[in-house]
Design a protein around this motif. Sequence first.
Motif, PDB file in Angstrom:
ATOM      1  N   THR A  77       0.871  -1.331  -0.283  1.00 60.48           N
ATOM      2  CA  THR A  77      -0.234   0.120  -0.005  1.00 60.48           C
ATOM      3  C   THR A  77       0.770   1.320   0.083  1.00 60.48           C
ATOM      4  O   THR A  77       0.674   2.154  -0.940  1.00 60.48           O
ATOM      5  N   ASP A 186       2.143  -2.931  -9.937  1.00 59.72           N
ATOM      6  CA  ASP A 186       2.123  -3.473  -8.547  1.00 59.72           C
ATOM      7  C   ASP A 186       2.337  -4.702  -8.618  1.00 59.72           C
ATOM      8  O   ASP A 186       1.203  -5.558  -9.300  1.00 59.72           O
ATOM      9  N   THR A 209       5.202  -6.816  -1.558  1.00 54.70           N
ATOM     10  CA  THR A 209       5.237  -7.002  -0.045  1.00 54.70           C
ATOM     11  C   THR A 209       5.662  -8.345   0.522  1.00 54.70           C
ATOM     12  O   THR A 209       5.362  -9.418  -0.390  1.00 54.70           O
ATOM     13  N   LYS A 212       2.632 -11.754   1.535  1.00 58.37           N
ATOM     14  CA  LYS A 212       1.969 -12.484   0.257  1.00 58.37           C
ATOM     15  C   LYS A 212       2.773 -13.639  -0.054  1.00 58.37           C
ATOM     16  O   LYS A 212       2.427 -14.613  -0.920  1.00 58.37           O
TER      17      LYS A 212
HETATM   18  C1  LIG Z   1      -2.579  -6.321  -5.602  1.00 59.43           C
HETATM   19  C2  LIG Z   1      -2.488  -5.810  -4.282  1.00 59.43           C
HETATM   20  N1  LIG Z   1      -1.857  -4.703  -4.057  1.00 59.43           N
HETATM   21  C3  LIG Z   1      -1.320  -4.264  -2.906  1.00 59.43           C
HETATM   22  C4  LIG Z   1      -1.774  -4.649  -1.725  1.00 59.43           C
HETATM   23  C5  LIG Z   1      -1.562  -3.875  -0.387  1.00 59.43           C
HETATM   24  O1  LIG Z   1      -0.350  -4.827   0.304  1.00 59.43           O
HETATM   25  P1  LIG Z   1      -0.231  -4.441   1.601  1.00 59.43           P
HETATM   26  O2  LIG Z   1      -1.001  -5.355   2.641  1.00 59.43           O
HETATM   27  O3  LIG Z   1       1.385  -4.891   1.937  1.00 59.43           O
HETATM   28  O4  LIG Z   1      -0.314  -2.998   1.961  1.00 59.43           O
HETATM   29  C6  LIG Z   1      -2.445  -5.975  -1.882  1.00 59.43           C
HETATM   30  C7  LIG Z   1      -2.798  -6.796  -0.557  1.00 59.43           C
HETATM   31  O5  LIG Z   1      -3.869  -6.606  -0.069  1.00 59.43           O
HETATM   32  C8  LIG Z   1      -2.607  -6.463  -3.067  1.00 59.43           C
HETATM   33  O6  LIG Z   1      -3.211  -7.684  -3.379  1.00 59.43           O
END
Ligand SMILES: Cc1ncc(COP(=O)(O)O)c(C=O)c1O
Length: 398
Positions: A77, A186, A209, A212
């Motif tokens: 995010t 992303d 991140t 995941k």
């Molecule tokens: C495609 C995608 N982008 C961004 C995010 C956000 O990641 P984070 O939880 O590390 O902020 C997620 C997860 O919810 C995601 O699946």
Amino acid sequence: MGSPETVIYMDNHATTRLDPRVVEAMLPYFTEIYGNAASTTHVHGWEAKEAVEAARETIAAAIGATAREIYFTSGATESNNLAIRGVAERAPPASQRVVSVRTEHPSVLDPIERLGQRGWETILLPVVQAPDTRAGLVELDQLAAALRAKTTLVSVMLANNEIGAIQPLAEIARIGHEAGALVHTDATQAVGKIPVDVNALDVDLMSFTAHKLYGPKGVGALYVRRRSPPIRIEPLLYGGGHERGLRSGTLNVPGIVGFARAVELSVQQMADESVRLRNLRDQLYRGLLAAVPRLTLNGPALDPPAQRLPGNLNLCFHGVDGETLLLNLKDVVALSAGSACSSANPEPSHVLRALGLSDEAARGSIRFGLGRFNTPEEVDRVVQSIAEAVDRLRTMGG
Ligand SMILES: Cc1ncc(COP(=O)(O)O)c(C=O)c1O
């Protein structure tokens, strides 16, 4: 009631369980090597910094980057916000235009919407509609058409978190660059699952991140190209000037160490793991098709494999409410429905709506995210439980 030990976890797009090898790598950094990586006057700080820099090297190597192109953040995010807002802050008024896609994650869509409120022209491309075998993919000629006007940034996710669609990112980047735009992706759902190389993709900025890919929550990274030509962006956070001035704030050393270990393991295992997950996913799909009447696949076809994440399945159970189905299954399996329940009144998923699904079909949809710790026996149990629950709900409803 089901407990976290007994309920089967198939929501691996939301987050993943830590790999025990990741936990093991992190533990010393809570107790023994607890220094601040920015402390330059003692061994505690030096050892923490050494661990951070080793992690940076590992993560960079895994995506074809150099260590100085990796900036640690609190997660995707923040990385998405830093990329989009960081580029936007430097854009000249004459090129305040951004092109993205309707199926992006909210952490991309929301910053873009904010730019729109500040006077930017924002274009959200449609995707191929269901039931096409390429449903969810961007049409390259539509991208090229959208880039006829001067554009600062193109932001397209590599793999979708709901329908697993893998975008043709190398082509998208080529079209973006030909139009003079910077290209951000992303890659949160892709890194560790499919091969990701920033040079092959030729992107300028890439978010990902740890949580995941069987790593800890609260740590992520932004890749920022530093070579031919180097990309310059504005920070979101000002303070101690950490991360070469781009992201102030004391680094999460145990998280960063765990992130690197998780990336390393995922890359090592990727070839085998993707085959195993694809087999499990296909077992799940075949089992459900045989046991449950009136279901349809959401998103791109499962073949060719290159257009969909190996562990992803998204199905519409017609005539059933997804939330109700999940409540019926809560003691057996953890899944998520085709609605974003961020409010008391859940909205149908914007991704499924972008495929052309009705609100009702989106509300009847379930996302399956298979992961490293799922087994064929679990898949069989889930198929049986879903078949029984759907049958029960349809009988009650009709
Ligand atoms: C495609 C995608 N982008 C961004 C995010 C956000 O990641 P984070 O939880 O590390 O902020 C997620 C997860 O919810 C995601 O699946």
